[in-house]
Scaffold this active site. Sequence first.
Site, mmCIF file in Angstrom:
data_model
loop_
_atom_site.group_PDB
_atom_site.id
_atom_site.type_symbol
_atom_site.label_atom_id
_atom_site.label_comp_id
_atom_site.label_asym_id
_atom_site.label_seq_id
_atom_site.Cartn_x
_atom_site.Cartn_y
_atom_site.Cartn_z
ATOM 1 N N SER A 58 47.907 38.876 35.260
ATOM 2 C CA SER A 58 46.627 38.986 34.572
ATOM 3 C C SER A 58 46.558 40.203 33.671
ATOM 4 C CB SER A 58 45.499 39.088 35.599
ATOM 5 O OG SER A 58 45.586 38.049 36.525
ATOM 6 N N ASP B 125 46.854 40.148 46.905
ATOM 7 C CA ASP B 125 47.281 38.929 46.220
ATOM 8 C C ASP B 125 48.396 38.240 47.014
ATOM 9 O OD1 ASP B 125 47.305 37.028 44.221
ATOM 10 O OD2 ASP B 125 48.643 38.170 42.928
#
Length: 142
Positions: free
Chosen positions: A14, A124
Amino acid sequence: KGYQNNHVTIGFGSYGQVKLAKDIETGLIVAVKVVIAAKLDHKIAKNEVLMHHKLCHSKIIRLIDVYLDNEKEITYMILEYAEEGTLYDKSKIGTVPKDDVKKYFQDICEGLAYLHRQNIMHRDIKVNAFYPAVKYSDHQKQ
């Protein structure tokens, strides 16, 4: 210390991408996480660097060095390179033997337990964040 960019991108995220590079002095192949400030709050990036720099465990990708390009607002995190790729990469090749899965799971638990003892939570958890040598990336201080 200098690094030669191999112009090979090995991952995307990202906030930027991960490229291969070579330490000019030692010849060591490293991964360079290129974090673009516009895509990530500077305070979060700084916190990740400071936290990651303190970690020292055989199951955690080691942060070797950090370079800031204030003009371009880019942070370059020089990381240990896990050449076998992620567990996801390994699973795409074919079935992972049961004994290997067992070992990977034990290694993952060991690394996560270390992070938790440091009051850090992995933010994550997915097969793309774990490596066959089982190293972990993308964790966050709690």
